[in-house]
Design an enzyme around this catalytic site. Structure first.
Site, PDB file in Angstrom:
ATOM      1  CG  ASP A   1       4.696   3.335   7.534  1.00  0.00           C
ATOM      2  OD1 ASP A   1       3.855   3.507   6.633  1.00  0.00           O
ATOM      3  OD2 ASP A   1       4.432   2.732   8.591  1.00  0.00           O
ATOM      4  CG  HIS A   2       4.149   0.048   4.365  1.00  0.00           C
ATOM      5  ND1 HIS A   2       4.126  -1.279   4.700  1.00  0.00           N
ATOM      6  CD2 HIS A   2       3.675   0.718   5.443  1.00  0.00           C
ATOM      7  CE1 HIS A   2       3.631  -1.409   5.930  1.00  0.00           C
ATOM      8  NE2 HIS A   2       3.348  -0.213   6.400  1.00  0.00           N
TER       9      HIS A   2
ATOM     10  CG  ASP B   1       0.515  -1.297   7.785  1.00  0.00           C
ATOM     11  OD1 ASP B   1       1.384  -2.138   8.061  1.00  0.00           O
ATOM     12  OD2 ASP B   1       0.749  -0.066   7.740  1.00  0.00           O
TER      13      ASP B   1
ATOM     14  CG  HIS C   1      -0.407   0.095   2.528  1.00  0.00           C
ATOM     15  ND1 HIS C   1       0.397  -0.887   3.067  1.00  0.00           N
ATOM     16  CD2 HIS C   1      -0.512   1.059   3.477  1.00  0.00           C
ATOM     17  CE1 HIS C   1       0.756  -0.522   4.296  1.00  0.00           C
ATOM     18  NE2 HIS C   1       0.229   0.655   4.567  1.00  0.00           N
TER      19      HIS C   1
ATOM     20  CG  HIS D   1       0.009   4.398   4.645  1.00  0.00           C
ATOM     21  ND1 HIS D   1      -0.697   3.645   5.546  1.00  0.00           N
ATOM     22  CD2 HIS D   1      -0.857   5.339   4.167  1.00  0.00           C
ATOM     23  CE1 HIS D   1      -1.950   4.101   5.622  1.00  0.00           C
ATOM     24  NE2 HIS D   1      -2.069   5.126   4.784  1.00  0.00           N
TER      25      HIS D   1
ATOM     26  CG  HIS E   1       3.717  -1.497  11.610  1.00  0.00           C
ATOM     27  ND1 HIS E   1       4.536  -0.398  11.772  1.00  0.00           N
ATOM     28  CD2 HIS E   1       2.958  -1.244  10.508  1.00  0.00           C
ATOM     29  CE1 HIS E   1       4.282   0.494  10.830  1.00  0.00           C
ATOM     30  NE2 HIS E   1       3.329   0.009  10.039  1.00  0.00           N
TER      31      HIS E   1
ATOM     32  CG  HIS F   1      -4.073   0.282   6.712  1.00  0.00           C
ATOM     33  ND1 HIS F   1      -4.016   0.907   7.942  1.00  0.00           N
ATOM     34  CD2 HIS F   1      -2.889   0.561   6.102  1.00  0.00           C
ATOM     35  CE1 HIS F   1      -2.844   1.528   8.059  1.00  0.00           C
ATOM     36  NE2 HIS F   1      -2.148   1.339   6.955  1.00  0.00           N
TER      37      HIS F   1
HETATM   38 ZN   LIG Z   1      -0.078   1.743   6.463  1.00  0.00          ZN
END
Ligand SMILES: [Zn+2]
Length: 255
Positions: free
Chosen positions: A60-61, A133, A56, A58, A171, A114
């Site tokens: 942080d990915h 996530d 996805h 985001h 995570h 998400h």
């Molecule tokens: Zn995420």
């Protein structure tokens, strides 16, 4: 030859993972939270990065994609619905598409909630699922772009995989997830067993993932919203499972 997975922390509590096909030598990073720890993992394994499989959009990915692609010229595979928000995408995929990494083959499952276009990569031959996530160990992602009903359907899709599927999530949240889960099902023996195991792993600074789907089905309250005792414990006996799920998610948001 079976796939080899190498797991490591990125950023604060994100997981990076490399998936290697010993037959062809090809290696995929599942998401790219940041480049440096992925480069370090490539050096320590001696593997060559051929692909980045993105779950996805985001940051942080995806934050490591540009640097990794510049150095390795790897292919970037991303969810169809989020390609415009992910850098340097080479291929977009949808539900039931196949993604090959050398001799390994993943099925793409759309698991929105998400984010609206979130996907998971399932390698059936190796019984590995990379769920980003959507599902965490004893938890699930926040429902940010979708609806609780959509997220519950996504979790049901993952719950239908074989019990011995190993679940790799995005995570390390397992400790906090267990503390919350005990407020929903304090008497759940599988949850208590998982807590004892996770306490030991975290004390030794070891990852708590992957877990198996069987463990999650037994102990993760977000996969158990259709269990009558769980509905009862949140005061929603007889309600549709997605509403029970929504209530548990709301309680977790406030916890
Ligand atoms: Zn995420």
């Amino acid at each position: 030859m079976p796939a080899q997975a190498h797991l490591f922390l990125c950023l604060k509590d994100n997981y990076g993972v490399l998936l290697h096909d010993p037959g062809s030598g090809e290696t995929a990073a599942i998401d790219a939270p940041e480049a440096a720890p992925i480069e370090a993992a490539l050096r320590s394994t001696g593997w060559r990065l051929s692909d980045i499989l993105v779950t996805h959009h985001h940051a942080d990915h995806t934050g490591g994609i540009a640097e990794l692609k510049a150095r390795h010229r790897c292919r970037v595979v991303a969810p169809h619905g989020e390609a415009a928000r992910i850098p340097l995408v080479d291929a977009t995929v949808r539900e039931n598409d196949k993604v090959r990494v050398g001799g390994l083959e993943a099925n793409v499952l759309e698991t929105p909630g998400h984010t609206a276009g979130h996907i998971s990569y399932v390698f059936p031959s190796d019984k590995l699922a990379f769920v980003g996530d959507t599902l965490f160990s004893i938890g699930c992602g926040r429902v940010i772009e979708g609806t609780p009903e959509m997220m519950w359907q996504s979790l049901l899709k993952l719950r239908a995989l074989p019990d011995d599927t190993r679940i790799y999530c995005g995570h390390e949240y397992t400790g906090a997830n267990i503390r919350f889960a005990k407020t929903i099902e304090p008497e759940n023996a599988a949850l208590r067993a998982r807590e004892a195991e996770v306490d030991k792993l975290l004390a030794a600074r070891k990852p708590t993932i992957p877990s198996t789907l069987a463990e999650e089905k037994a102990a993760n309250p977000f996969l158990r919203a259709d269990v009558p005792e769980v509905a009862k414990s949140v005061g929603l006996a007889g309600s549709p499972a997605w509403k029970v799920f929504a209530e548990i998610r709301e309680r977790k948001n406030r916890s």
